[in-house]
Design an enzyme around this catalytic site. Sequence first.
Site, PDB file in Angstrom:
ATOM      1  N   THR A  17       0.814  -1.218   0.000  1.00 58.38           N
ATOM      2  CA  THR A  17       0.000   0.000   0.000  1.00 58.38           C
ATOM      3  C   THR A  17       0.848   1.269   0.000  1.00 58.38           C
ATOM      4  O   THR A  17       0.326   2.367  -0.093  1.00 58.38           O
ATOM      5  CB  THR A  17      -0.951   0.023   1.226  1.00 58.38           C
ATOM      6  OG1 THR A  17      -0.150  -0.131   2.404  1.00 58.38           O
ATOM      7  CG2 THR A  17      -1.962  -1.092   1.150  1.00 58.38           C
ATOM      8  N   GLY A  18       2.177   1.121   0.089  1.00 51.14           N
ATOM      9  CA  GLY A  18       3.057   2.295   0.059  1.00 51.14           C
ATOM     10  C   GLY A  18       3.210   2.821  -1.356  1.00 51.14           C
ATOM     11  O   GLY A  18       2.750   2.206  -2.320  1.00 51.14           O
ATOM     12  N   LYS A  43      -3.554  -3.208   7.710  1.00 52.95           N
ATOM     13  CA  LYS A  43      -4.467  -2.978   6.589  1.00 52.95           C
ATOM     14  C   LYS A  43      -5.045  -4.268   6.025  1.00 52.95           C
ATOM     15  O   LYS A  43      -5.579  -4.296   4.923  1.00 52.95           O
ATOM     16  CB  LYS A  43      -3.760  -2.181   5.478  1.00 52.95           C
ATOM     17  CG  LYS A  43      -3.380  -0.786   5.945  1.00 52.95           C
ATOM     18  CD  LYS A  43      -3.041   0.150   4.804  1.00 52.95           C
ATOM     19  CE  LYS A  43      -2.767   1.553   5.345  1.00 52.95           C
ATOM     20  NZ  LYS A  43      -2.243   2.464   4.328  1.00 52.95           N
ATOM     21  N   ILE A  97      14.142  -4.880  -2.047  1.00 56.07           N
ATOM     22  CA  ILE A  97      14.519  -3.715  -2.852  1.00 56.07           C
ATOM     23  C   ILE A  97      15.073  -2.592  -1.960  1.00 56.07           C
ATOM     24  O   ILE A  97      15.918  -1.823  -2.383  1.00 56.07           O
ATOM     25  CB  ILE A  97      13.266  -3.175  -3.604  1.00 56.07           C
ATOM     26  CG1 ILE A  97      12.587  -4.291  -4.406  1.00 56.07           C
ATOM     27  CG2 ILE A  97      13.631  -1.992  -4.486  1.00 56.07           C
ATOM     28  CD1 ILE A  97      13.428  -4.918  -5.475  1.00 56.07           C
ATOM     29  N   THR A  98      14.588  -2.525  -0.748  1.00 54.29           N
ATOM     30  CA  THR A  98      14.906  -1.438   0.190  1.00 54.29           C
ATOM     31  C   THR A  98      16.391  -1.098   0.267  1.00 54.29           C
ATOM     32  O   THR A  98      17.235  -1.981   0.385  1.00 54.29           O
ATOM     33  CB  THR A  98      14.415  -1.821   1.602  1.00 54.29           C
ATOM     34  OG1 THR A  98      13.059  -2.187   1.526  1.00 54.29           O
ATOM     35  CG2 THR A  98      14.591  -0.651   2.571  1.00 54.29           C
ATOM     36  N   GLU A  99      16.667   0.204   0.226  1.00 50.11           N
ATOM     37  CA  GLU A  99      18.026   0.720   0.313  1.00 50.11           C
ATOM     38  C   GLU A  99      18.248   1.328   1.687  1.00 50.11           C
ATOM     39  O   GLU A  99      17.318   1.833   2.302  1.00 50.11           O
ATOM     40  CB  GLU A  99      18.173   1.802  -0.769  1.00 50.11           C
ATOM     41  CG  GLU A  99      19.517   2.450  -0.831  1.00 50.11           C
ATOM     42  CD  GLU A  99      19.600   3.513  -1.931  1.00 50.11           C
ATOM     43  OE1 GLU A  99      18.631   3.671  -2.697  1.00 50.11           O
ATOM     44  OE2 GLU A  99      20.644   4.190  -1.990  1.00 50.11           O
ATOM     45  N   TYR A 160      20.804  -2.150 -16.441  1.00 48.21           N
ATOM     46  CA  TYR A 160      19.835  -1.857 -17.503  1.00 48.21           C
ATOM     47  C   TYR A 160      20.587  -1.474 -18.775  1.00 48.21           C
ATOM     48  O   TYR A 160      20.260  -1.899 -19.876  1.00 48.21           O
ATOM     49  CB  TYR A 160      18.893  -0.702 -17.121  1.00 48.21           C
ATOM     50  CG  TYR A 160      18.246  -0.788 -15.761  1.00 48.21           C
ATOM     51  CD1 TYR A 160      18.100  -2.012 -15.101  1.00 48.21           C
ATOM     52  CD2 TYR A 160      17.769   0.351 -15.115  1.00 48.21           C
ATOM     53  CE1 TYR A 160      17.506  -2.079 -13.849  1.00 48.21           C
ATOM     54  CE2 TYR A 160      17.174   0.290 -13.871  1.00 48.21           C
ATOM     55  CZ  TYR A 160      17.052  -0.924 -13.236  1.00 48.21           C
ATOM     56  OH  TYR A 160      16.477  -0.980 -12.003  1.00 48.21           O
ATOM     57  N   GLU A 210      31.769  -4.451  -9.201  1.00 54.47           N
ATOM     58  CA  GLU A 210      32.220  -3.092  -8.896  1.00 54.47           C
ATOM     59  C   GLU A 210      33.217  -3.143  -7.751  1.00 54.47           C
ATOM     60  O   GLU A 210      33.424  -4.205  -7.145  1.00 54.47           O
ATOM     61  CB  GLU A 210      31.041  -2.170  -8.583  1.00 54.47           C
ATOM     62  CG  GLU A 210      30.239  -2.546  -7.359  1.00 54.47           C
ATOM     63  CD  GLU A 210      28.985  -1.671  -7.174  1.00 54.47           C
ATOM     64  OE1 GLU A 210      28.429  -1.162  -8.153  1.00 54.47           O
ATOM     65  OE2 GLU A 210      28.575  -1.509  -6.020  1.00 54.47           O
ATOM     66  N   HIS A 248      26.809   3.330  -3.564  1.00 58.75           N
ATOM     67  CA  HIS A 248      26.447   2.083  -2.869  1.00 58.75           C
ATOM     68  C   HIS A 248      27.250   1.958  -1.578  1.00 58.75           C
ATOM     69  O   HIS A 248      28.436   2.275  -1.552  1.00 58.75           O
ATOM     70  CB  HIS A 248      26.763   0.862  -3.732  1.00 58.75           C
ATOM     71  CG  HIS A 248      25.957   0.799  -4.983  1.00 58.75           C
ATOM     72  ND1 HIS A 248      26.367   0.111  -6.087  1.00 58.75           N
ATOM     73  CD2 HIS A 248      24.766   1.336  -5.300  1.00 58.75           C
ATOM     74  CE1 HIS A 248      25.467   0.228  -7.035  1.00 58.75           C
ATOM     75  NE2 HIS A 248      24.486   0.971  -6.592  1.00 58.75           N
TER      76      HIS A 248
END
Lengths: 291, 381
Positions: A17-18, A43, A97-99, A160, A210, A248
């Site tokens: 819901t975010g 919720k 996914i959270t950073e 990408y 990297e 990063h």
Amino acid sequence: MSILVDENTRLIVQGITGRDGSFHTKQMLAYGTKVVGGVTPGKGGQTTEDNLPVFNSVQDAVKETDANSTVIYVPAKFAPAAVIEAAEAGISLIVCITEGIPVMDMVEVYHTVQVKGARLIGPNCPGAISPDKAKIGIMPGQIHKPGRVGVISRSGTLTYEIVNSLTERGVGQSTCIGVGGDPIVGSGFRDLLPLFEKDDETDAVVLIGEIGGDEEERTAEYIGKHMSKPVFAYVVGQTAPEGKRMGHAGAIVSGGAGTAESKIKAFSAVGVPVARTIDELADAVAEKSKA
Amino acid sequence: MKIHEYQAKELFANYGIPVPPQTLAMTPDEVYEAAGTYGGTVAVKAQVHVGGRGKAGGIKVVKNADEARAAGERILGMDIKGITVKKVIVVESDAEIVKEAYLGIILDRSAKGISFICSAEGGVDIEEVAATTPEKILTFHTLSADEFPEAEARKVAGKLFEDETTAEPVLNVMRGLFKVFVEKDCSLAEINPLVLNDRGEVVALDGKINFDENALFRQPDVEALRDMDEEDPNEIEAKEKGLSFIQLDGDIGCMVNGAGLAMATMDMIKFFGGEPANFLDVGGSSSPAKVIHAFKLLMGNPNVKAILVNIFGGITRCDDIAEGILESYKQIEINLPIVIRLSGTNAEEGMAMLKDTPLITAETFEAAVKKAIELSKGGAA
């Protein structure tokens, strides 16, 4: 085949819901991913715009929807608990996914996920996609094309860019995974390479590394011993100054360790070609794919 | 995030790790006064965030207050690796050092845990020891922030000074260091050297702590230790605006979305013979406001001769970036050539929006890089 994500993926979205969660739920549905519901504590019982059921807990969601995968978009403060909740509820693939998750928290998260037998991708990652089958995460679906090259990367947009270069040359992908840019991530190159090695629909693998840490060096050693399929590498951060975090959390050269030179040397030593530019990388993979 | 030696040792003291008495001083007079209070031998040590202070002459051991003042005069204002020394500490140094050891704790990416690094070779560059005589480095780790690895620590403690009678005090230091490491969300906590002195005491003579930036939201006390003199104001300001920025020495200003692509852009500039002026990641959801601020940062660097904007739109929409660029032209004076390459989501819309600007467009990443290099070297657009 492809790996990790495909038409059998039954996905729930933690933080559905975010703002980010709801946006990307639509994107994933549009791409064809079987999203079966979401979780936002407090919720439960509601239904989203996309007509998906919202649950209070992952456990409830799993019971009702038979979900096998989850993607996490909750804020950094709550993300460690969200990952552990998913692992304890029996979810087999957790994509975070959270950073910005404190690295100390990832120590506990990592080992809890291991003990529960789940696989974690991320945190701080774009997710995973098997073109035309399903995507879990935030990558733009349209740049991908089904094919026989696996991609594993520590980056987001750079992935990408490279996938797009492959697609432009007619080289499709079996599965593309962004493993995340943090010092401690659930799965690294060495955890995923064996899956591509075993996958009948993958002929070659592209690794995008990297600066920071020694995952590339250890991976090179692994490739030398265990990989029969060709591997191509690209490593960024040759111009990065020492002691500075390059965006990063995990991309930092410290005490002379984690340099691009060291990683390139390690890959070269086991016969993995390391491209100097993205075009060179894509050309090399395209050349091999034709052969 | 880094802090000074004196701050690290104050934290150590709060966690029961013995440190020698120290006083912070900003002027030679303050150095003189502090040295007078301690009486005998003191060390005057520059407080800067870079290594190699000793070699640069930033540390002096002196016998009395007059000598201390002279040392203070020499060190304060000195330049160490481009940083001007603004403060020193005066450290009581009467005890003789018998042996020097190394003790460090890091967040270990490979072990996915918290690793202790110990060596009987202290006071020297530990990376050097690790590279030349790895057998002199002892390590062990724990996989939980809640569990101090007592058994392993016990095995190693007596070996640090090759003296079993020091095992208990060393263990105490290990416990204290682990506690501060975990409670303050450190990524590195180091005592180099940890010394055994002629009074039989185990003391942390120098200290270094780096904190995990991701955890600062829950460590307000740590954030308060930040020394703005040591930080690049542009980097701090960028961070507040949601940008990730690092200044470099070159002349091509870069604006890129994503850290990996930003590094790749820098590498490509270098590969084709140019020099990047900075690392700048405008992040995922690039609002026009971020783009405007990014331009201000790049324009503010007098070395910049050309700007390269390289965007691969995924979540970031190229038309958002284009809108930010148009807005930037309205709000700030842009008198440098800008090469732009937009690809991915809404790239065509973005490019169309920019067609009436003096921007130089490029179709591909490589073409954009080459064009920017040409312009930075005075070539024509």
